[in-house]
Design a protein around this motif. Structure first.
Motif, short mmCIF file in Angstrom:
data_model
loop_
_atom_site.label_atom_id
_atom_site.label_comp_id
_atom_site.label_asym_id
_atom_site.label_seq_id
_atom_site.Cartn_x
_atom_site.Cartn_y
_atom_site.Cartn_z
N ASN A 276 -32.80 5.91 -5.49
CA ASN A 276 -31.65 5.04 -5.77
C ASN A 276 -30.83 5.62 -6.91
OD1 ASN A 276 -32.52 3.14 -3.84
ND2 ASN A 276 -33.95 2.27 -5.31
N GLU A 277 -30.96 6.91 -7.11
CA GLU A 277 -30.28 7.60 -8.20
C GLU A 277 -28.80 7.78 -7.88
OE1 GLU A 277 -30.88 12.05 -9.26
OE2 GLU A 277 -32.46 10.93 -10.31
N VAL A 278 -27.95 7.57 -8.88
CA VAL A 278 -26.51 7.76 -8.68
C VAL A 278 -26.19 9.24 -8.74
CG1 VAL A 278 -25.94 5.48 -9.60
CG2 VAL A 278 -26.04 7.44 -11.15
N ARG A 279 -24.96 9.57 -8.38
CA ARG A 279 -24.58 10.96 -8.20
C ARG A 279 -24.63 11.80 -9.47
NH1 ARG A 279 -20.04 7.78 -8.17
NH2 ARG A 279 -18.20 8.48 -9.36
N TRP A 280 -24.65 11.15 -10.64
CA TRP A 280 -24.72 11.91 -11.89
C TRP A 280 -26.08 12.58 -12.06
CZ3 TRP A 280 -20.03 12.31 -13.67
CH2 TRP A 280 -19.12 11.29 -13.43
N GLY A 281 -27.12 11.97 -11.47
CA GLY A 281 -28.46 12.51 -11.62
C GLY A 281 -29.12 12.04 -12.89
N THR A 282 -30.44 12.18 -12.93
CA THR A 282 -31.20 11.80 -14.11
C THR A 282 -30.73 12.58 -15.33
OG1 THR A 282 -33.12 11.38 -12.71
CG2 THR A 282 -33.52 11.60 -15.05
N HIS A 283 -30.46 11.85 -16.41
CA HIS A 283 -29.97 12.47 -17.65
C HIS A 283 -28.71 13.30 -17.40
CE1 HIS A 283 -33.84 11.26 -19.35
NE2 HIS A 283 -34.43 11.86 -18.34
N ARG A 284 -27.90 12.87 -16.41
CA ARG A 284 -26.64 13.55 -16.05
C ARG A 284 -26.88 14.99 -15.58
NH1 ARG A 284 -21.93 11.29 -17.38
NH2 ARG A 284 -20.93 13.32 -17.55
N GLY A 285 -28.11 15.26 -15.13
CA GLY A 285 -28.46 16.62 -14.77
C GLY A 285 -27.63 17.21 -13.65
N MET A 286 -27.37 16.41 -12.59
CA MET A 286 -26.60 16.94 -11.47
C MET A 286 -25.12 17.13 -11.83
SD MET A 286 -28.69 17.57 -8.96
CE MET A 286 -29.80 18.15 -10.26
N ALA A 287 -24.60 16.26 -12.70
CA ALA A 287 -23.21 16.41 -13.15
C ALA A 287 -23.05 17.68 -13.96
CB ALA A 287 -22.80 15.19 -13.97
N MET A 288 -24.01 17.96 -14.84
CA MET A 288 -23.93 19.17 -15.65
C MET A 288 -24.12 20.42 -14.79
SD MET A 288 -25.76 18.07 -19.25
CE MET A 288 -27.29 17.48 -18.52
N LEU A 289 -25.02 20.36 -13.82
CA LEU A 289 -25.22 21.49 -12.91
C LEU A 289 -23.93 21.76 -12.14
CD1 LEU A 289 -27.04 23.55 -11.45
CD2 LEU A 289 -27.69 21.73 -9.87
N ALA A 290 -23.28 20.70 -11.66
CA ALA A 290 -22.03 20.86 -10.91
C ALA A 290 -20.96 21.54 -11.75
CB ALA A 290 -21.53 19.50 -10.43
N ALA A 291 -20.83 21.14 -12.99
CA ALA A 291 -19.81 21.74 -13.87
C ALA A 291 -20.08 23.22 -14.09
CB ALA A 291 -19.77 20.99 -15.19
N ARG A 292 -21.33 23.57 -14.30
CA ARG A 292 -21.66 24.97 -14.56
C ARG A 292 -21.45 25.84 -13.32
NH1 ARG A 292 -25.81 22.52 -17.90
NH2 ARG A 292 -27.28 22.58 -16.15
N LEU A 293 -21.79 25.30 -12.16
CA LEU A 293 -21.58 26.08 -10.93
C LEU A 293 -20.09 26.24 -10.63
CD1 LEU A 293 -24.39 24.63 -8.63
CD2 LEU A 293 -24.34 26.88 -9.74
N ALA A 294 -19.32 25.18 -10.85
CA ALA A 294 -17.87 25.27 -10.62
C ALA A 294 -17.24 26.32 -11.53
CB ALA A 294 -17.22 23.91 -10.84
N ALA A 295 -17.74 26.43 -12.75
CA ALA A 295 -17.23 27.45 -13.67
C ALA A 295 -17.53 28.86 -13.18
CB ALA A 295 -17.82 27.24 -15.06
N ARG A 296 -18.51 28.97 -12.29
CA ARG A 296 -18.87 30.28 -11.71
C ARG A 296 -18.24 30.47 -10.32
NH1 ARG A 296 -25.30 30.82 -13.29
NH2 ARG A 296 -24.94 32.99 -12.76
N GLY A 297 -17.31 29.59 -9.96
CA GLY A 297 -16.56 29.77 -8.73
C GLY A 297 -17.10 29.06 -7.51
N ILE A 298 -18.09 28.17 -7.70
CA ILE A 298 -18.71 27.45 -6.58
C ILE A 298 -18.31 25.98 -6.66
CG2 ILE A 298 -20.90 26.74 -5.54
CD1 ILE A 298 -22.07 29.34 -6.82
N ALA A 299 -17.58 25.50 -5.68
CA ALA A 299 -17.19 24.09 -5.64
C ALA A 299 -18.41 23.22 -5.38
CB ALA A 299 -16.14 23.86 -4.55
N VAL A 300 -18.44 22.05 -6.02
CA VAL A 300 -19.59 21.15 -5.87
C VAL A 300 -19.09 19.74 -5.61
CG1 VAL A 300 -21.69 20.24 -6.93
CG2 VAL A 300 -20.93 22.57 -7.48
N PHE A 301 -19.71 19.07 -4.63
CA PHE A 301 -19.37 17.68 -4.31
C PHE A 301 -20.64 16.85 -4.37
CE2 PHE A 301 -18.22 14.20 -1.29
CZ PHE A 301 -17.10 13.72 -1.99
N ARG A 302 -20.59 15.77 -5.15
CA ARG A 302 -21.70 14.81 -5.26
C ARG A 302 -21.17 13.44 -4.82
NH1 ARG A 302 -21.86 13.83 -10.34
NH2 ARG A 302 -20.03 15.10 -10.83
N PHE A 303 -22.06 12.59 -4.33
CA PHE A 303 -21.61 11.29 -3.86
C PHE A 303 -22.72 10.26 -3.98
CE2 PHE A 303 -23.71 13.18 -0.29
CZ PHE A 303 -24.25 12.13 0.44
#
Length: 261
Positions: A34-61
């Motif tokens: 039942n975890e929201v798209r940010w992830g535990t401790h905002r882990g998935m949001a931070m991962l998305a930002a770092r990957l996008a900075a390396r040229g990889i688009a990320v979509f969470r929902f």
């Protein structure tokens, strides 16, 4: 620049977050439990930002009934339509992408294993896949076995037993589960789904996590062995199910980036 995206699934309004990039590869992150798209401790949001900075688009929902999304939460087993429309929305928002992989932790990994073959995905990244063996509130059998092996050689456990500070009820529940055989429907469904998936599969396990230990124990059963040559295994030396500590998150990012390459 990260931005919210809304889309429809069966008449319900779902909400996602897009970290855009100009590269040809994208990553769809599916939330577990039942975890929201940010992830535990905002882990998935931070991962998305770092990957996008390396040229990889990320979509969470957020799937139906979770977080900011409308509808009724019916669990991972009913999440295939949510993943399908999220993937279509992602491709529409980032039309330059020629290849999209999907990442899921825990029962989101289970959902991707079961349903990934029916989605236009170029690969799967499964972290700590859930096998259904802890639905009774106890860890998986393999994790109980490993834990008891350790505890039986620990003098402190025997001291707690003698002084009455050991929870014998939980101990006996764990021992009973060790000798109780249950139907393995979830691993069987996962194995069947992965056999039908044509693309590469990466499995990332937190070495000391109970869910990961349970999945590892299932690997030699349920026809998983037929997938041996197609699955790339990586392990992170942690007990954190969500890779929450700084070294864990760095190791997870490196493993995901390797899989995306």
């Amino acid at each position: 620049m990260r931005r919210p995206v809304t889309f429809d699934c069966g008449g319900d309004r779902l909400v996602g977050s897009l970290d855009p990039a100009v590269g040809p590869t994208g990553l769809l992150i599916v939330s577990g439990g039942n975890e929201v798209r940010w992830g535990t401790h905002r882990g998935m949001a931070m991962l998305a930002a770092r990957l996008a900075a390396r040229g990889i688009a990320v979509f969470r929902f957020d799937r139906r009934g979770v977080g900011d999304s409308e509808g009724t939460n019916q669990g991972w087993a009913s999440s295939r339509p949510d993943m399908e429309v999220a993937l279509a929305t992602f491709r529409r928002e980032q039309p330059q992408m020629t290849r999209v992989l999907a990442l899921g932790n825990c029962d989101a990994a289970t959902a991707l294993a079961c349903f990934g073959a029916s989605l236009p995905l170029g690969g799967l990244i499964l972290t700590n896949p859930w096998t259904g063996d802890d639905a009774d509130g106890l860890p998986p059998q393999a994790a109980i076995r490993a834990r008891y092996r350790q505890r039986l050689t620990d003098p402190m456990m025997w001291k707690r037993a003698v002084t009455g500070r050991l929870d014998f009820r939980r101990l006996f529940r764990g021992l009973r589960k060790l000798f109780h055989t249950r139907a393995q429907d979830v691993p069987t469904r996962m194995a069947t789904g992965l056999q039908a998936f044509a693309g590469p599969v990466t499995v990332i396990l937190a070495r000391e996590d109970a869910t990961a230990i349970g999945f590892r124990a299932c690997w030699t059963q349920h026809a998983f062995s037929a997938l041996r040559d197609r699955v790339h295994w990586l392990e992170v030396a942690t007990s954190s199910h969500s890779f929450q500590h700084a070294p864990d998150t760095a190791a997870l990012e490196a493993a995901v980036y390797e899989a995306l390459g």
